[in-house]
Design a protein around this motif. Structure first.
Motif, mmCIF file in Angstrom:
data_model
loop_
_atom_site.group_PDB
_atom_site.id
_atom_site.type_symbol
_atom_site.label_atom_id
_atom_site.label_comp_id
_atom_site.label_asym_id
_atom_site.label_seq_id
_atom_site.Cartn_x
_atom_site.Cartn_y
_atom_site.Cartn_z
ATOM 1 N N LEU A 73 0.831 -1.211 0.000
ATOM 2 C CA LEU A 73 0.000 0.000 0.000
ATOM 3 C C LEU A 73 0.863 1.258 0.000
ATOM 4 O O LEU A 73 0.604 2.195 -0.753
ATOM 5 C CB LEU A 73 -0.915 0.015 1.225
ATOM 6 N N LEU A 74 1.881 1.280 0.851
ATOM 7 C CA LEU A 74 2.766 2.448 0.912
ATOM 8 C C LEU A 74 3.466 2.645 -0.430
ATOM 9 O O LEU A 74 3.521 3.761 -0.956
ATOM 10 C CB LEU A 74 3.782 2.299 2.040
ATOM 11 N N GLU A 75 3.986 1.574 -1.010
ATOM 12 C CA GLU A 75 4.640 1.673 -2.319
ATOM 13 C C GLU A 75 3.668 2.193 -3.371
ATOM 14 O O GLU A 75 4.030 3.015 -4.211
ATOM 15 C CB GLU A 75 5.201 0.319 -2.735
ATOM 16 N N HIS A 76 2.426 1.707 -3.326
ATOM 17 C CA HIS A 76 1.436 2.144 -4.314
ATOM 18 C C HIS A 76 1.098 3.623 -4.151
ATOM 19 O O HIS A 76 1.091 4.370 -5.136
ATOM 20 C CB HIS A 76 0.165 1.302 -4.211
ATOM 21 N N VAL A 77 0.813 4.048 -2.935
ATOM 22 C CA VAL A 77 0.414 5.441 -2.735
ATOM 23 C C VAL A 77 1.578 6.380 -3.067
ATOM 24 O O VAL A 77 1.359 7.496 -3.558
ATOM 25 C CB VAL A 77 -0.188 5.671 -1.321
ATOM 26 N N GLU A 78 2.817 5.946 -2.876
ATOM 27 C CA GLU A 78 3.962 6.745 -3.323
ATOM 28 C C GLU A 78 4.016 6.790 -4.850
ATOM 29 O O GLU A 78 4.246 7.839 -5.445
ATOM 30 C CB GLU A 78 5.274 6.152 -2.792
ATOM 31 N N ALA A 79 3.806 5.648 -5.497
ATOM 32 C CA ALA A 79 3.926 5.547 -6.952
ATOM 33 C C ALA A 79 2.884 6.373 -7.696
ATOM 34 O O ALA A 79 3.140 6.830 -8.810
ATOM 35 C CB ALA A 79 3.834 4.087 -7.380
ATOM 36 N N VAL A 80 1.724 6.574 -7.111
ATOM 37 C CA VAL A 80 0.662 7.318 -7.796
ATOM 38 C C VAL A 80 0.705 8.819 -7.502
ATOM 39 O O VAL A 80 -0.157 9.564 -7.982
ATOM 40 C CB VAL A 80 -0.744 6.756 -7.469
ATOM 41 N N ALA A 81 1.706 9.257 -6.759
ATOM 42 C CA ALA A 81 1.834 10.693 -6.483
ATOM 43 C C ALA A 81 1.984 11.449 -7.797
ATOM 44 O O ALA A 81 2.654 10.981 -8.722
ATOM 45 C CB ALA A 81 3.050 10.944 -5.589
ATOM 46 N N PRO A 82 1.365 12.607 -7.905
ATOM 47 C CA PRO A 82 1.480 13.404 -9.124
ATOM 48 C C PRO A 82 2.935 13.806 -9.399
ATOM 49 O O PRO A 82 3.748 13.888 -8.468
ATOM 50 C CB PRO A 82 0.636 14.646 -8.830
ATOM 51 N N PRO A 83 3.265 14.069 -10.644
ATOM 52 C CA PRO A 83 4.636 14.463 -10.989
ATOM 53 C C PRO A 83 5.148 15.680 -10.212
ATOM 54 O O PRO A 83 6.354 15.802 -9.988
ATOM 55 C CB PRO A 83 4.557 14.770 -12.486
ATOM 56 N N ALA A 84 4.259 16.559 -9.786
ATOM 57 C CA ALA A 84 4.669 17.762 -9.054
ATOM 58 C C ALA A 84 5.205 17.457 -7.658
ATOM 59 O O ALA A 84 5.872 18.297 -7.046
ATOM 60 C CB ALA A 84 3.505 18.733 -8.950
ATOM 61 N N ALA A 85 4.939 16.276 -7.133
ATOM 62 C CA ALA A 85 5.374 15.932 -5.772
ATOM 63 C C ALA A 85 6.879 15.675 -5.748
ATOM 64 O O ALA A 85 7.389 14.847 -6.497
ATOM 65 C CB ALA A 85 4.629 14.705 -5.274
ATOM 66 N N THR A 86 7.578 16.400 -4.869
ATOM 67 C CA THR A 86 9.023 16.212 -4.715
ATOM 68 C C THR A 86 9.369 15.476 -3.422
ATOM 69 O O THR A 86 10.509 15.084 -3.224
ATOM 70 C CB THR A 86 9.767 17.555 -4.746
ATOM 71 N N SER A 87 8.373 15.327 -2.542
ATOM 72 C CA SER A 87 8.604 14.617 -1.287
ATOM 73 C C SER A 87 7.294 14.024 -0.788
ATOM 74 O O SER A 87 6.211 14.374 -1.256
ATOM 75 C CB SER A 87 9.199 15.541 -0.227
#
Length: 108
Positions: A48-62
């Protein structure tokens, strides 16, 4: 306040895990990672953590999230995933904030 994107894991129709994320500026806030108590320790939370990180929009830097200050199991889990305590950031009472820089995409 940004809208939360919510992701769930179901097994045979049963809700067994969930996580959510939202973009605030250039930070992807991750919240409410939950796994059914009888299924903990089987990798569902990590996926779940890996997925929610992977779907972050391109604008997310952290990424940033919080957990209970006394939740040693959660703290260990997030630290293994690369998160670091951020005493400079305020969380809810009794909680600590953790963050992680987003890796730049690999050059194609």
């Amino acid at each position: 306040m940004g809208e939360w994107e919510t992701y769930v894991v179901r097994r045979a129709g049963r809700l067994v895990g969930a996580a959510r994320g939202r973009l605030e500026g250039d930070t992807w806030e991750i919240g409410r990672i939950m796994v059914a108590p009888d299924l903990r320790g089987q990798g569902t939370g990590r996926r779940l953590l890996e997925h929610v990180e992977a779907v972050a929009p391109p604008a997310a830097t952290s990424y940033v999230l919080f957990t209970g200050a006394a939740s040693t199991r959660n703290l260990r889990f997030y630290k293994r995933a690369g998160y670091r305590l951020r005493p400079d950031l305020d969380g809810p009472p009794g909680a600590v904030v953790l963050s992680k820089r987003r890796r730049a995409p690999a050059a194609g």
